[in-house]
Design an enzyme around this catalytic site. Structure first.
Site, PDB file in Angstrom:
ATOM      1  N   ASN A  17       0.839  -1.216   0.000  1.00  0.00           N
ATOM      2  CA  ASN A  17       0.000   0.000   0.000  1.00  0.00           C
ATOM      3  C   ASN A  17       0.864   1.253   0.000  1.00  0.00           C
ATOM      4  OD1 ASN A  17      -3.063  -0.491   0.195  1.00  0.00           O
ATOM      5  ND2 ASN A  17      -2.183  -2.055   1.532  1.00  0.00           N
ATOM      6  N   MET A  93       1.088  -3.221  12.520  1.00  0.00           N
ATOM      7  CA  MET A  93       0.518  -4.241  13.404  1.00  0.00           C
ATOM      8  C   MET A  93       0.640  -3.870  14.879  1.00  0.00           C
ATOM      9  SD  MET A  93      -0.634  -6.151  11.138  1.00  0.00           S
ATOM     10  CE  MET A  93      -1.156  -7.609  12.029  1.00  0.00           C
ATOM     11  N   ARG A  94       0.273  -2.629  15.186  1.00  0.00           N
ATOM     12  CA  ARG A  94       0.274  -2.218  16.593  1.00  0.00           C
ATOM     13  C   ARG A  94      -0.991  -1.431  16.888  1.00  0.00           C
ATOM     14  NH1 ARG A  94       4.455  -2.209  19.903  1.00  0.00           N
ATOM     15  NH2 ARG A  94       3.767  -0.352  20.984  1.00  0.00           N
ATOM     16  N   ILE A  95      -1.417  -1.513  18.151  1.00  0.00           N
ATOM     17  CA  ILE A  95      -2.572  -0.722  18.567  1.00  0.00           C
ATOM     18  C   ILE A  95      -2.101   0.703  18.868  1.00  0.00           C
ATOM     19  CG2 ILE A  95      -4.276  -0.436  20.416  1.00  0.00           C
ATOM     20  CD1 ILE A  95      -4.356  -3.564  20.489  1.00  0.00           C
ATOM     21  N   ASN A 110      -6.573   4.339   8.334  1.00  0.00           N
ATOM     22  CA  ASN A 110      -6.152   2.937   8.285  1.00  0.00           C
ATOM     23  C   ASN A 110      -6.866   2.257   7.131  1.00  0.00           C
ATOM     24  OD1 ASN A 110      -4.967   0.454   9.217  1.00  0.00           O
ATOM     25  ND2 ASN A 110      -6.952  -0.092  10.121  1.00  0.00           N
ATOM     26  N   HIS A 112      -8.333  -1.609   6.040  1.00  0.00           N
ATOM     27  CA  HIS A 112      -8.640  -2.927   6.598  1.00  0.00           C
ATOM     28  C   HIS A 112      -9.170  -3.826   5.478  1.00  0.00           C
ATOM     29  CE1 HIS A 112      -9.734  -5.847   9.612  1.00  0.00           C
ATOM     30  NE2 HIS A 112     -10.902  -5.979   8.996  1.00  0.00           N
ATOM     31  N   ASP A 144     -10.033   5.649  15.279  1.00  0.00           N
ATOM     32  CA  ASP A 144     -10.402   6.115  16.624  1.00  0.00           C
ATOM     33  C   ASP A 144      -9.795   5.136  17.625  1.00  0.00           C
ATOM     34  OD1 ASP A 144     -12.009   3.896  16.612  1.00  0.00           O
ATOM     35  OD2 ASP A 144     -13.896   4.996  16.498  1.00  0.00           O
ATOM     36  N   GLY A 146     -10.941   2.517  19.020  1.00  0.00           N
ATOM     37  CA  GLY A 146     -11.295   1.095  18.896  1.00  0.00           C
ATOM     38  C   GLY A 146     -10.455   0.409  17.829  1.00  0.00           C
ATOM     39  N   GLU A 177      -7.294  -2.366  -2.603  1.00  0.00           N
ATOM     40  CA  GLU A 177      -6.663  -1.495  -1.597  1.00  0.00           C
ATOM     41  C   GLU A 177      -5.779  -0.464  -2.292  1.00  0.00           C
ATOM     42  OE1 GLU A 177      -4.596  -3.544   1.515  1.00  0.00           O
ATOM     43  OE2 GLU A 177      -6.279  -4.824   2.005  1.00  0.00           O
TER      44      GLU A 177
END
Ligand code: GRF
Length: 218
Positions: A17, A93-95, A110, A112, A144, A146, A177
């Site tokens: 991407n 790959m992190r919150i 983001n 998905h 956000d 979540g 994508e």
């Protein structure tokens, strides 16, 4: 035309991407340019892609930080140093914590690999295959607090074919994508995205979309 929007990309893996965004810029299709790439993995191919195009590529090892907030504070510092205006998560790959979100209000995106709100979280393609849906796809959304819950900017639908595997389906989703992520960034760069509650309104002229995708086809 004014200065291009400054984009910072966060990636953990292959970075296809990221490549689509760089290529879109190089083809003259984007009023946005990637000014830095940050990764939490030393072996992320995204780093190589960035360097191939002369873009500063920074590896921030999460193991060297006391926690998520400290990691995000360091990330913010790098992003601000490069004058970033929009943060783009591309396989990161992190919150993300409030530390990053507060530093870039309504300016973290983001992508998905499913039609949210269906199949959030990990292994979205596998989830869709196992559930047996006939359509899935990909979603670009504002981030956000979540996981994959923020306001949706743009989506593309992809059929699930009878003989699909996670690999074949993922390949088909990836193609979409690479279309819609640059598109979302361009809309942002043009100032055409307004968030009203959960909805993202797209202002300005765009072609009315009257087509539909039916699978299996009649
Ligand atoms: C994509 O499938 C994206 O939807 C998900 O992570 C993957 C990243 O792929 N968030 P790449 O590293 O951009 O090739």
């Amino acid at each position: 035309m004014g200065n291009p929007l400054k984009v910072g990309v966060l990636a953990s893996g292959n970075g296809s991407n990221l490549q689509a965004i760089i290529d879109g810029r190089e083809r003259g299709e984007l009023d946005a340019e990637v000014v830095c790439v940050i990764t939490n993995r030393a072996d992320a191919y995204a780093l190589v892609r960035a360097r191939n195009h002369g873009i500063p590529a920074i590896y921030l090892n999460h193991r060297e930080f006391s926690g998520r907030e400290a990691y995000d504070a360091a990330t913010v510092e790098v992003l601000k140093t490069h004058g970033v205006e929009l943060v783009v998560l591309a396989g990161f790959m992190r919150i993300i914590t409030r530390v990053l979100l507060d530093a870039f209000p309504q300016a973290v995106m983001n992508i998905h690999p499913a039609l949210l709100p269906a199949f959030p979280g990990l292994d979205a393609q596998k989830q869709a295959l196992e559930h047996g849906t006939k359509l899935t796809g990909c979603t670009v959304h504002f981030v956000d607090e979540g996981t994959d819950t923020g306001p949706i900017i743009i989506q593309a639908a992809v059929p699930i074919l009878a003989d699909d595997t996670v690999e074949t389906l993922s390949r088909r989703i990836h193609l979409q994508e690479h279309r819609i992520y640059p598109q979302a960034i361009q809309l942002f760069a043009e100032g055409r995205l307004t968030v009203v509650g959960r909805r993202v309104l797209v202002t300005g002229p765009h072609a009315p979309e009257e087509s539909s995708l039916v699978n299996p086809a009649a």
